[in-house]
Structure formats: structure tokens, C-alpha cells
Design an enzyme around this catalytic site. Structure first.
Site, mmCIF file in Angstrom:
data_model
loop_
_atom_site.group_PDB
_atom_site.id
_atom_site.type_symbol
_atom_site.label_atom_id
_atom_site.label_comp_id
_atom_site.label_asym_id
_atom_site.label_seq_id
_atom_site.Cartn_x
_atom_site.Cartn_y
_atom_site.Cartn_z
ATOM 1 N N SER A 62 -5.492 -44.359 26.289
ATOM 2 C CA SER A 62 -6.049 -43.094 25.788
ATOM 3 C C SER A 62 -6.254 -43.215 24.269
ATOM 4 O O SER A 62 -6.594 -44.306 23.790
ATOM 5 C CB SER A 62 -5.101 -41.949 26.174
ATOM 6 O OG SER A 62 -5.638 -40.696 25.834
ATOM 7 N N HIS A 72 -9.398 -42.920 28.563
ATOM 8 C CA HIS A 72 -9.889 -41.563 28.318
ATOM 9 C C HIS A 72 -10.937 -41.639 27.210
ATOM 10 O O HIS A 72 -10.610 -42.044 26.086
ATOM 11 C CB HIS A 72 -8.745 -40.641 27.879
ATOM 12 C CG HIS A 72 -7.627 -40.567 28.881
ATOM 13 N ND1 HIS A 72 -6.326 -40.320 28.520
ATOM 14 C CD2 HIS A 72 -7.627 -40.702 30.228
ATOM 15 C CE1 HIS A 72 -5.572 -40.284 29.595
ATOM 16 N NE2 HIS A 72 -6.337 -40.526 30.661
ATOM 17 N N ASP A 100 -0.226 -38.770 30.861
ATOM 18 C CA ASP A 100 -0.953 -39.411 31.955
ATOM 19 C C ASP A 100 -0.455 -40.855 32.091
ATOM 20 O O ASP A 100 -0.229 -41.538 31.093
ATOM 21 C CB ASP A 100 -2.470 -39.393 31.671
ATOM 22 C CG ASP A 100 -3.286 -39.676 32.909
ATOM 23 O OD1 ASP A 100 -2.789 -39.434 34.036
ATOM 24 O OD2 ASP A 100 -4.439 -40.129 32.774
#
Lengths: 127, 196
Positions: free
Chosen positions: B20, B46, B139
Site C-alpha cells: 500500500s 493499493h 489490510d
């Protein structure tokens, strides 16, 4: 046109020393540099067609960096830019988790100019 | 083994990477001079959609493995690296075929690292590695737990060297992480795990 897009950098920070320091670093490297002292000014540049990389401070008057990113997403500009935070805060606020997919990186101040140049070069490869 | 046999069987080994904010540099470093290893690699980063193809192209520059943005139904076979496209969750169906679907965001994101990691079955006991890199939020934490529970290896980027610490820290706090490593050590572990 593509090259122009790739060489555009916006610095969003209420600290004018930071604005001019970064402007100087990247103008020497052939970037067109846009400066904004708040989230409002950042959005104005986007409304005027800015495409490129945004280095975004967090704590600014009127509209802070995260509020500006929220507006960038809501107004549909997020597919025109790559956003990295450039901030003195050592970690993002957990309640801003929902914006993470729009923020590619998180650079903490103070920064080394060479390090910043290397990071922006990386972002260019993704734009 | 022919290509068709590989497709029918699925890959012997799979590496799943979740990344991310702050993770793209780590991916660039991992996949610089990266050899062709005997595994398929799946990546969730992401990111905004316009970056998908650029990220694939950038990673392709550093490896002889074949890198692409994942498409529906692609067979997951050795030597390939798949990047999850923005806006769709990615799963591996029957342990060998990519399934993409629109759905609610999980952990505020789509695609979610957890959704991909949790799509593997115990068939991959001893043959799957899950890796979580820099990022905001949590996540990947449930995914790491799942991979450990089905008998896989789990690695996170050392939070001390992560641009944003919360995602690797969350995975570590789950208690299901085998190793906490620098990106150079992660790269070594990937090559050692799969063989080149």
C-alpha cells in the site's frame, strides 16, 4: 504533451521556504513547478488543468492536505495525478485509512534533496 | 511439463504480495534483477487505476518473469507475475485461475489484500508465501493469518524500514508472521522459497 504532463510537479505547503526550496530543486531538473499554499490553491491548479505529481503537506490553514485529497477524489481529479504526502507528521492518522489508495507515498520532513529527486523520478515512471 | 499441463495443474508454488502507501519503492527494489523463479507471483498494490499498467511495465523492467495486470480467467502459472487491477477484487479460483469481481471495499480498498490471500485452500500447504509490505491500515492481516493457517510461510517488511508502519505492524500483532525482514531479505526469501 505526454512529456509536459510527466514533468509537472505541484508542491502544496504553507511553508514558503519549503515551496521555494523544492521549486528550485525541480526547476533545475526541467520540471514545470506549481506552488500552492493550501488545499484550496491546489484545487485551483487542478481546475486549471494541472496534470502531474503532487507533493502534499498535511497541516495547512483553510483546507488541510487530507481534506484536499478527499476533494481531489470527489471532483474526479485523482486519475490525473500521483499524490505523495510530504509532512512533518511521522505517521498518517488511522481514520484517514479510506484515502490510502490515492496516496502513493508518505515522505517525512526533513528530507534530503537527492532522496526527494529519486522518489519523484519513481513517481514519474508511474504517471 | 507442457503449458496445458501446467494450466490444468496450477503452479507448484505461489507468492502473494500485499502493498500500500510507500510500497511501490519496495516493489521496485524487490523486482530489480529479479530472476525467473519457479512460482507464480500475485500482487495487490493499493493505487489509482491509471497506475496499473505503468506499475506492471516498471516491474517488468527488472525481471525476466512475465508481468501483467491480471485479467479474468488468466491461468496462474509458473513464471508469471499478476498485478490486481484497481476497482476489482482478485481471487484465485480452484487454486489455479484468476477471478476478478466488483464488490464492497474491504478494509476501505478494492482490491483487498485479505480477499486475495484468503482465496487459497489447504492444497497449497507448504507451497504458498504471503508477504505484507509498507502501508496504512490493516489490510493483509487476516490474509496473513489465513496463509499461516493453511500451512504457508508469512513475511512482513520490517516496520522500522517501512515508509508507513501500520500495515506490517498490524500483521505482526496478529501473531501469525514467521519473519520480519528488510526488502533485500524478502527478495532472498522469495528466491529461496521457489528456486530459480
Amino acid at each position: 504533451m505526454a512529456d509536459n504532463k510527466k514533468k509537472s510537479l505541484m508542491i502544496v505547503d504553507d511553508d514558503t521556504d519549503i515551496l521555494f526550496t523544492i521549486e528550485s530543486i525541480f526547476q533545475r531538473r526541467g520540471f514545470e513547478v506549481f506552488k500552492a499554499q493550501s488545499g484550496d490553491e491546489c484545487l485551483e491548479h487542478l481546475e486549471n488543468g494541472f496534470l502531474g505529481i503532487i507533493l502534499m503537506d498535511v497541516m495547512m490553514p483553510r483546507m488541510n492536505g487530507w481534506e484536499a485529497i478527499k476533494q481531489i477524489v470527489e471532483r474526479g481529479y485523482s486519475d490525473k495525478v500521483i499524490i505523495s504526502m510530504l509532512t512533518a507528521k511521522d505517521a498518517p492518522d488511522p481514520d484517514l485509512d479510506y484515502l490510502k489508495e490515492y496516496v502513493i507515498d508518505y515522505i517525512t520532513k526533513p528530507f534530503e534533496p537527492q532522496e526527494l529527486v529519486a522518489l519523484v523520478d519513481d513517481y514519474l515512471s508511474l504517471l | 511439463m507442457t503449458n496445458m499441463e501446467q494450466i490444468m495443474k496450477g503452479p507448484d508454488k505461489i507468492i502473494v504480495i500485499g502493498s500500500s502507501t510507500g510500497g511501490t519503492h519496495v516493489l521496485f527494489n524487490l523486482f530489480t534483477d529479479f530472476p525467473r523463479i519457479n512460482a507464480a507471483i500475485l500482487i495487490v498494490q493499493h493505487m489509482p487505476q491509471q497506475m496499473n499498467n505503468r506499475l506492471a511495465a516498471r516491474i517488468q523492467c527488472g525481471t525476466k518473469m512475465e508481468v501483467s495486470v491480471a485479467t479474468e480467467g488468466s491461468p496462474v502459472i509458473i513464471g508469471k507475475i499478476f498485478i490486481a487491477p484497481s476497482g476489482r477484487h482478485m481471487k484465485v479460483f480452484h487454486d489455479k485461475e484468476i477471478k476478478l469481481f466488483c464488490g464492497e471495499k474491504v478494509n476501505y480498498v478494492c482490491p483487498s489484500i485479505d480477499v486475495l490471500m484468503m482465496s487459497f485452500s489447504k492444497k497449497y500447504q507448504g507451497k504458498i508465501m504471503g508477504i505484507v509490505l509498507s502501508g496504512m491500515g490493516k489490510d493483509g492481516t487476516e490474509g496473513i493469518r489465513h496463509i499461516k493457517e493453511i500451512g504457508g510461510q508469512t513475511i512482513v517488511q520490517n516496520p522500522l524500514y517501512s515508509t508507513v508502519r501500520s500495515m506490517p505492524e498490524s500483521a505482526i500483532l496478529s501473531g501469525y508472521v514467521d519473519k520480519i525482514l528488510s526488502f533485500a531479505e524478502i527478495k532472498e526469501s522469495m528466491v529461496e522459497f521457489a528456486g530459480s
